[in-house]
Design an enzyme around this catalytic site. Structure first.
Site, PDB file in Angstrom:
ATOM      1  N   CYS A 134     -49.416  53.849  37.240  1.00  0.00           N
ATOM      2  CA  CYS A 134     -48.724  52.760  37.935  1.00  0.00           C
ATOM      3  C   CYS A 134     -49.549  52.323  39.147  1.00  0.00           C
ATOM      4  O   CYS A 134     -50.607  51.740  38.991  1.00  0.00           O
ATOM      5  CB  CYS A 134     -47.304  53.187  38.301  1.00  0.00           C
ATOM      6  SG  CYS A 134     -46.200  51.794  38.661  1.00  0.00           S
ATOM      7  N   HIS A 151     -45.007  55.704  33.115  1.00  0.00           N
ATOM      8  CA  HIS A 151     -44.988  56.971  33.848  1.00  0.00           C
ATOM      9  C   HIS A 151     -44.797  58.176  32.924  1.00  0.00           C
ATOM     10  O   HIS A 151     -43.660  58.610  32.699  1.00  0.00           O
ATOM     11  CB  HIS A 151     -43.853  56.957  34.870  1.00  0.00           C
ATOM     12  CG  HIS A 151     -44.070  56.072  36.043  1.00  0.00           C
ATOM     13  ND1 HIS A 151     -44.615  56.522  37.222  1.00  0.00           N
ATOM     14  CD2 HIS A 151     -43.816  54.745  36.222  1.00  0.00           C
ATOM     15  CE1 HIS A 151     -44.686  55.515  38.093  1.00  0.00           C
ATOM     16  NE2 HIS A 151     -44.208  54.424  37.504  1.00  0.00           N
ATOM     17  N   GLU A 211     -45.335  61.229  33.650  1.00  0.00           N
ATOM     18  CA  GLU A 211     -44.810  62.346  34.431  1.00  0.00           C
ATOM     19  C   GLU A 211     -43.288  62.314  34.536  1.00  0.00           C
ATOM     20  O   GLU A 211     -42.658  63.314  34.893  1.00  0.00           O
ATOM     21  CB  GLU A 211     -45.444  62.361  35.832  1.00  0.00           C
ATOM     22  CG  GLU A 211     -44.867  61.407  36.844  1.00  0.00           C
ATOM     23  CD  GLU A 211     -45.280  59.954  36.675  1.00  0.00           C
ATOM     24  OE1 GLU A 211     -44.969  59.140  37.570  1.00  0.00           O
ATOM     25  OE2 GLU A 211     -45.922  59.621  35.655  1.00  0.00           O
TER      26      GLU A 211
END
Length: 229
Positions: free
Chosen positions: A86, A194, A196
């Site tokens: 990002c 994302h 994560e």
């Protein structure tokens, strides 16, 4: 293997990245402040999402000049793994480590929801645990995720197989549905979604987990160690 999670003023996904490493691969991981001038102890550098320096001027435009970015460029040149997520992707393009730029979403609105990605290239250190063409669910959260490059750069990305992820339903207007790209050497990846935030089924999807195990397996392959699932 040792991971570094960079922290800029305004980063807000650094903890997510740190926990993703802890929970998925269990390897040593440190937070590294933006003023750091030595990344030599680390094998993989994560440049997390957020709003570094408040996104003033342009997203990533000020972070590009942080002292640590000279070390990120050095690590990339040495073949170490660099993952920008990002805002981290925006920083890597501003720093010239990846081509192109991230512009405002075509909708001019912040988009925050799950997206379906296609694994366009599974022959990278970040995607080796995925199947080619596999569809995975990874969330997005950005206002400037509209990837742009000129025709010449796009042709080069396509010829070198540098387009790693594409959107199934393009949420931001990115050229040819691009969600993530790598450098020509394949050791630097930038992506807007994302992974994560997608490492446990309790979060709605754990499709991001294999990105981090891919990185660890790539490093272990390089060093003659056993892979992990």
């Amino acid at each position: 293997m040792k991971f570094a999670v960079l922290v800029f003023p305004g980063s807000n996904c650094d903890i997510d990245c740190y926990k993703a490493i802890e929970d998925t691969v269990g390897e040593p991981v440190d937070y590294v402040w933006h003023t750091a001038t030595d990344l030599s102890p680390y094998d993989c550098i994560l440049v997390p999402g957020g709003f570094s320096y408040g996104d003033y001027l342009r997203c990533g435009a000020i972070s590009r000049f942080a002292p640590v970015m000279k070390e990120v460029a050095k690590a990339a040149a040495e073949g170490k793994y660099v993952l920008g997520i990002c805002n981290g992707f925006q920083i890597l393009t501003e720093a010239g480590l990846l081509p192109g730029a991230l512009r405002r979403n075509l909708s001019m609105k912040f988009r925050c929801h799950d997206t379906v990605l296609k694994v366009a290239n599974n022959d990278t250190p970040f995607t080796k645990n995925y199947a080619a063409g596999e569809e995975i669910v990874i969330p997005i959260a950005h206002g400037e995720g509209n990837y742009y490059c000129d025709d010449e750069t796009l042709a080069r990305l396509q010829a070198n197989n540098q387009i790693v992820f594409t959107y199934k339903d393009n949420p931001n207007g990115s050229v040819t549905d691009i969600a993530g790209i790598c450098n020509e050497q394949g050791n630097v990846l930038g992506m807007m979604p994302h992974p994560e935030r997608a490492v446990d089924a309790l979060l709605g999807t754990d499709d991001g987990k294999r990105m981090f195990t891919s990185i660890l397996n790539a490093w272990r392959d390089r060093h003659g160690a056993a892979s992990v699932r």
